[in-house]
Scaffold this active site. Structure first.
Site, PDB file in Angstrom:
ATOM      1  N   ILE A 150      44.834  39.787  34.685  1.00  0.00           N
ATOM      2  CA  ILE A 150      44.602  40.012  36.120  1.00  0.00           C
ATOM      3  C   ILE A 150      44.517  41.503  36.445  1.00  0.00           C
ATOM      4  O   ILE A 150      43.869  41.883  37.432  1.00  0.00           O
ATOM      5  CB  ILE A 150      45.676  39.328  36.988  1.00  0.00           C
ATOM      6  CG1 ILE A 150      47.069  39.886  36.716  1.00  0.00           C
ATOM      7  CG2 ILE A 150      45.629  37.822  36.811  1.00  0.00           C
ATOM      8  CD1 ILE A 150      48.122  39.384  37.700  1.00  0.00           C
ATOM      9  N   ASP A 151      45.113  42.355  35.625  1.00  0.00           N
ATOM     10  CA  ASP A 151      44.922  43.797  35.812  1.00  0.00           C
ATOM     11  C   ASP A 151      43.441  44.139  35.742  1.00  0.00           C
ATOM     12  O   ASP A 151      42.939  44.966  36.508  1.00  0.00           O
ATOM     13  CB  ASP A 151      45.693  44.578  34.750  1.00  0.00           C
ATOM     14  CG  ASP A 151      45.368  46.065  34.762  1.00  0.00           C
ATOM     15  OD1 ASP A 151      45.821  46.759  35.686  1.00  0.00           O
ATOM     16  OD2 ASP A 151      44.638  46.525  33.857  1.00  0.00           O
ATOM     17  N   HIS A 152      42.734  43.483  34.845  1.00  0.00           N
ATOM     18  CA  HIS A 152      41.304  43.727  34.696  1.00  0.00           C
ATOM     19  C   HIS A 152      40.492  43.041  35.793  1.00  0.00           C
ATOM     20  O   HIS A 152      39.269  43.163  35.818  1.00  0.00           O
ATOM     21  CB  HIS A 152      40.843  43.282  33.316  1.00  0.00           C
ATOM     22  CG  HIS A 152      41.430  44.106  32.209  1.00  0.00           C
ATOM     23  ND1 HIS A 152      41.112  43.932  30.885  1.00  0.00           N
ATOM     24  CD2 HIS A 152      42.330  45.120  32.235  1.00  0.00           C
ATOM     25  CE1 HIS A 152      41.787  44.795  30.144  1.00  0.00           C
ATOM     26  NE2 HIS A 152      42.539  45.519  30.945  1.00  0.00           N
ATOM     27  N   ASP A 153      41.184  42.338  36.681  1.00  0.00           N
ATOM     28  CA  ASP A 153      40.555  41.764  37.870  1.00  0.00           C
ATOM     29  C   ASP A 153      40.536  42.774  39.007  1.00  0.00           C
ATOM     30  O   ASP A 153      39.608  42.781  39.813  1.00  0.00           O
ATOM     31  CB  ASP A 153      41.327  40.509  38.299  1.00  0.00           C
ATOM     32  CG  ASP A 153      40.616  39.695  39.369  1.00  0.00           C
ATOM     33  OD1 ASP A 153      39.514  40.081  39.794  1.00  0.00           O
ATOM     34  OD2 ASP A 153      41.156  38.657  39.779  1.00  0.00           O
TER      35      ASP A 153
END
Length: 612
Positions: free
Chosen positions: A155-158
């Site tokens: 989700i960080d890469h979201d």
């Protein structure tokens, strides 16, 4: 006049070759081609993302001239891919290439842009003093699995991307202490870790009234952009575009390959066309992450097939957006109902009371420090497990061998199954001030040949962004500043390490101080007080300011279909893994959660630290 100046600048950008991505390394210029290890040493880690200059120019154009009209399918508004229009009063809130926001005033050394903390010890020296795990392993006492850090990265890469931009300026490289056993074993005194400053808004950093502000290259919303992309071009390239509403896959329902050479991260001598393509450029970073991307592409296609079967009159576009809406909702439900309770405790966030127009951030204290706490949770080994819980024939995988080789390791449909089972089978490392050697002493070759230290990079990135000190961040979060080192931690050994590294409690780098604080374990939180407060503030903003939040965007029937979804359910629906092979909650290796342990667990310094 302002718009006219921008048009001239945009035309100049086009004439200077903006059509090509800003590649991470140049070939065929300036002499013979370097070897891979030499090139990695020169450019450093993670400075490998090819950036599409057109996309940044389009974002600037958008800010000047306004965003486009909202899109509707089946009479319902759908999210834009670039994050615009979520807030009708401020359409740029949370959009791509937006400025990061600050909880506390900046701490630039010159008040404008110079790196913070010029009088502090070097990042590698601090890393050696405070962060060294010395080859040991400390599984966490909460029973949480490797899915804790893997979902955190997913989700960080979201919602966050703002790494360094390649530059010839080497004045910010991280010095290696002479005689460092890993990076300078021959005491040459001339070793450095490559570091480039983060992408920033070039209209800032001009004077003290306009200090440098970094940018988030992707949307700040929790909107599934790591699956679908953060711009129309990437979103279109990821779709099958065959009337089915499905996402594109390669053989074995794996991610498609990047045959069109869209911007992608690449760390190695790999043909970029043979790397996987996903919504985020970092999908090939390590095989656990690639497996998560593969899982959610399959989940989208599972929804698309179901929607097309139950509503055959819908167009391919209608099916795609309906499936996308459901997948985004699942990501939000898993994050807030499973992941965050495992990380910061049950009911840590205030109750959702409906949509509040606002800017979701991203807070630079969150993305530059607090959210990097996940690095302390990662194990040195990625487990690969069969249906009986045994190591597969090809064995487990050392973390250092898992980077940027996913297309070599994931070649058929079932290859992600052992990886996903493994993530559910192993306890994550304890949230603390230490990082495993595979991330802190990563070598590009033999000792002395160069490498990187993720802890040192975290410290330097915080100084690059002008992050406040630990105590200044605490004040901004409404917390009392620490007066003594024992206020940070009850561990006397760690108190001494912090004293040696910083001398005073008022000058501690935010990331180092945050991971050094004792966890609020009696509240079910693995994080300490400061980082927990920052995480709560950020995730509250991501939820409350999202006009498309699942609880208000979905119909009653749709909400009933996703309300109780669990990550284990999605794994079982899209792999060869049977549901009974996984814990009910895959974020825990143990079936019991901390709240089931009762009050007999000793969270005193002796209990928490003594168990090691």
């Amino acid at each position: 006049m302002k718009k006219a100046r921008f048009l001239v600048a945009a035309a100049a950008l086009a004439l200077t070759g903006a059509a090509a991505p800003a590649a991470a390394h140049d070939e065929g210029q300036g002499g013979p081609r370097k070897s891979w290890s030499e090139d990695r040493r020169d450019r450093g880690p993670a400075q490998n993302i090819e950036r599409d200059r057109h996309e940044q120019a389009r974002a600037k154009w958008r800010r000047y001239f306004g965003w486009g009209r909202p899109a509707f399918h089946q009479g319902r508004e759908v999210r834009s891919f670039d994050g615009t229009g979520n807030n009708r009063r401020d359409p740029e809130a949370g959009a791509t290439f937006s400025q990061l926001t600050r909880m506390a005033p900046h701490d630039y050394a010159d008040g404008v842009a110079a790196m913070a903390g010029p009088s502090r010890k070097g990042p590698r020296e601090i890393s050696n003093i405070v962060i060294d795990q010395a080859g040991q392993s400390y599984p966490n006492p909460f029973g949480t699995s490797d899915f804790l850090w893997q979902w955190g990265q997913f989700i960080d890469h979201d919602f966050a991307l703002g790494d360094g931009v390649r530059s010839d300026d080497r004045s910010h490289d991280i010095p290696i202490p002479m005689g460092d056993p890993h990076f300078d074993p021959y005491r040459e005194g001339d070793k450095w870790i490559h570091f480039d400053r983060a992408i920033f808004d070039e209209e800032t950093g001009t004077d003290p009234s306009n200090p440098r502000e970094q940018m988030n290259e992707i949307t700040s919303w929790l909107d599934g952009s790591m699956v679908y992309g953060s711009n129309d071009e990437r979103a279109h390239a990821l779709r099958a575009n065959d009337g089915t509403g499905r996402l594109k896959t390669s053989d074995g329902e794996l991610l498609p390959f990047n045959t069109d050479l869209l911007p992608n991260a690449n760390e190695g001598p790999i043909d970029p066309a043979t790397l996987f393509l996903a919504g985020d450029v970092r999908a090939n970073e390590q095989i656990g992450l690639t497996s998560m991307h593969t899982l959610f592409v399959r989940e989208h296609n599972r929804w698309a097939d179901y929607i097309r079967k139950t509503r055959p009159w819908l167009s391919g576009d209608d099916v795609f957006h309906a499936a996308r809406r459901m997948v985004i909702a699942e990501i939000q439900v898993i994050t807030y109902e499973q992941f965050l309770p495992a990380l910061i405790g049950e009911r840590a966030l205030p109750r959702y009371r409906g949509y509040e127009p606002g800017d979701p951030g991203l807070f630079t204290e969150f993305s530059g420090a607090a959210w990097r706490m996940g690095h302390t949770l990662i194990n040195a080994r990625l487990m690969r497990v069969d249906a009986r819980g045994r190591e597969i024939a090809n064995g487990h995988l050392q973390l250092r061998d898992a980077f940027f080789n996913a297309p070599l390791l994931i070649t058929k449909r079932g290859d992600i199954d052992p990886i996903l089972r493994g993530l559910a089978s192993q306890k994550s490392q304890t949230y603390d001030n230490m990082i495993v050697d595979d991330l802190r002493n990563f070598l590009f070759g033999p000792p002395g040949a160069g490498g990187f230290d993720l802890a040192a990079l975290n410290i330097q990135r915080g100084r690059d962004r002008g992050l406040p000190s630990l105590n200044d961040a605490r004040k901004a979060a409404g917390l009392r500043p620490h007066k003594r080192f024992r206020d940070i931690t009850r561990d006397p050994e760690l108190q001494q390490k912090l004293r040696e590294a910083y001398g005073t409690v008022d000058d501690i780098d935010l990331w180092v101080g945050g991971v050094s604080e004792d966890p609020l374990a009696w509240q079910g939180s693995q994080l300490g007080e400061t980082f927990r407060a920052i995480v709560v503030k950020q995730f509250t903003a991501l939820r409350d300011h999202d006009r498309f939040w699942w609880e208000r965007d979905l119909t009653y029937a749709e909400k009933a279909m996703v309300r109780h979804v669990r990550l284990g359910d999605i794994i079982a629906a899209n792999t060869g893994i049977r549901r009974r092979e996984l814990p009910r909650d895959v974020f825990y290796v143990e079936t019991r959660k901390p709240r089931d342990w009762g009050w007999g667990w000793d969270w005193s310094p002796r209990g928490y630290w003594g168990w090691r």
